[in-house]
Design an enzyme around this catalytic site. Structure first.
Site, PDB file in Angstrom:
ATOM      1  N   LYS A  75       0.992  -1.528   0.399  1.00 10.17           N
ATOM      2  CA  LYS A  75      -0.353  -0.102  -0.049  1.00 10.17           C
ATOM      3  C   LYS A  75       0.587   1.739   0.068  1.00 10.17           C
ATOM      4  O   LYS A  75       0.728   2.309  -0.430  1.00 10.17           O
ATOM      5  CB  LYS A  75      -1.266   0.145   1.079  1.00 10.17           C
ATOM      6  N   SER A 134      -3.041 -12.424   4.725  1.00  6.01           N
ATOM      7  CA  SER A 134      -3.389 -12.449   3.402  1.00  6.01           C
ATOM      8  C   SER A 134      -3.033 -12.215   2.264  1.00  6.01           C
ATOM      9  O   SER A 134      -2.824 -13.091   1.793  1.00  6.01           O
ATOM     10  CB  SER A 134      -3.596 -10.425   2.956  1.00  6.01           C
TER      11      SER A 134
END
Length: 456
Positions: A40, A271
């Site tokens: 991110k 994840s």
């Protein structure tokens, strides 16, 4: 001179060699190597720079975002280097490591509910939008709809993958949180490498994999994996780019992340475990060799208290999946497995306090050298000792456990019906659970509540 922001991107690519991949070769792009530890950082920088360029973010402004943690960390990293205030709205199921990391970088964190959906005022995206409206000079990054998010991956992540793979990629496995990685990488590959198939890895309970596979929108469930999976289709998620989707149960995701560390030495988050599990399912189902790429979305250092914590795994029912319908099912931390927190009779009260504080428990079994439970010490025993020696707390903390422990114990068989715990709890007792003549562990009210949570 380079700054930390110059370290975003150009992350390494490694090959998985010690896990069964069927006939395929599987490569992982280590996005955990970015400065704040996740994929991110890329869209965080791109969204801030785009907002600066078009005037939405001015000097002295505030960056606000709804985030599962990693986008917020990226925004705090980039925003902090550029002198902006950062305020993050985070659902309460997120790992505390990510929250503490964000606060350490100077971000303000608002914790909100994770049990409500879009349209509720406490839903993290709706709350972030509301805070933005009442904050002067605020910029709502809105990763779910901000076009700068997928652009970061279309212009950088996708080209890096194709270059590192020498132009030969058969499939890329990604997850969807905001949809930026899927859409950005997918758009680039559609143009530069049309043969490349995009595969969606999704937590079981998310609506995205069922929607891709059936075209129908199902009712969202719940999942423990953080950062990916949604209860709606984000505007930035172009699911038309996806050829196949896999719904991965939490237990498999967490186990895959642990397998990756043991087998390949890569410390990755939950994840990443989902993506690895889906990539392995895809690879093992192939009849012919393929070159497959997936992502290590972030570092497992952010999930030590969850993915790599045996007590958390037991609390979720993943360590002891067999159900007996007896008190045995209630015991989360087991002495024989080394997860029960105990003290010795000769330990002092300073040791008792340190273990209570570090493990967030209020009582500890006292176990002798032969493994027999001979007492129980709780926070009231420690407090009583301190009050008796209030002029010399060091002397109180130096007292041995055997001097203050309770020796009248309430034991119960591991094979007893669960209902037999209730009379003990009504008397405010902690149940010492015995497996024959061996100490199994303790059972508390909270353990019983957790049992009902995962079985009902």
């Amino acid at each position: 001179m380079a700054s930390v922001l110059d370290l975003i991107g150009d992350t390494p690519l490694i090959e998985v060699t010690r896990i069964d991949r069927g006939p395929c070769r599987l490569f992982l792009k280590l996005e955990s190597a970015n400065p704040s530890g996740s994929l991110k950082d890329r869209p965080a920088r791109t969204m801030i720079e785009a907002a600066e360029a078009d005037g939405r973010l001015k000097p002295g402004g505030t960056i606000i975002e709804a985030t599962a943690g990693n986008t917020g960390l990226g925004l705090a990293l980039v925003g902090g280097r550029k002198g902006y205030r950062t305020l993050l709205v985070v659902p309460d199921k997120m790992a505390r490591e990510k929250v503490l990391h964000a606060k350490a970088m100077g971000a303000e964190v608002v914790i909100t509910r994770s049990d409500v959906g879009k349209g509720h005022p406490d839903y993290y995206q709706d709350l972030a939008a509301a805070i933005t409206r009442r904050t002067a000079g605020a910029f709502f990054a809105n990763q779910f709809a901000n076009p700068a998010n997928p652009r970061a991956h279309e212009t950088a992540t996708g080209p890096e993958i194709l270059r590192q793979m020498d132009g030969d990629v058969d499939a890329i496995v990604v997850g969807v949180g905001s949809g930026g990685a899927l859409t950005g990488i997918g758009r680039f590959m559609r143009r530069a490498s049309p043969k490349t198939t995009m595969i969606l890895a999704d937590p079981e309970g998310s609506v995205l994999a069922p929607y891709v596979e059936t075209g129908r929108m199902v009712q969202a469930g719940s999942w423990a994996v953080e950062g990916i999976g949604e209860d709606f289709v984000p505007p930035n998620a172009d699911l038309s780019l996806v050829s196949r989707a896999f719904a991965i149960p939490d237990a498999e995701s967490f186990a895959s992340a642990r397998d990756l560390l043991r087998a390949e030495g890569v410390l990755a988050g939950s994840s990443s475990g989902t993506l690895l599990a889906a990539a392995l399912r895809f690879c093992r189902a192939q009849a012919a060799p393929k070159r497959v790429v997936s992502l290590v979305c972030d570092s497992g250092a952010k999930y030590l208290s969850k993915v790599f914590n045996p007590i958390f795994l037991a609390q979720e029912g993943w360590s002891h999946p067999d159900r007996h319908g007896t008190v045995r099912d209630i015991v989360v931390s087991r002495y024989s497995e080394g997860t029960a927190v105990v003290v010795r009779p000769e330990d002092n009260l300073r040791t008792v306090f340190a273990r209570m504080r570090s493990t967030d428990v209020s009582q500890l079994p006292v176990v002798d050298a032969s493994g027999h439970v001979i007492g129980l010490v709780d926070e009231s025993d420690v407090l009583a000792a301190l009050l008796a020696e209030r002029d010399d707390p060091d002397r109180a903390f130096a007292r041995p456990v055997k001097d203050v422990m309770a020796t009248r114990l309430e034991t119960i068989s591991a094979d007893a019906p669960i209902a037999d715990l209730l009379p003990l709890f009504r008397k405010d007792y902690v149940a010492i659970v015995m497996d024959g003549d061996q100490f199994l562990g303790v059972a508390t009210r909270l353990d019983l509540i957790n049992y009902f949570r995962i079985t009902i």
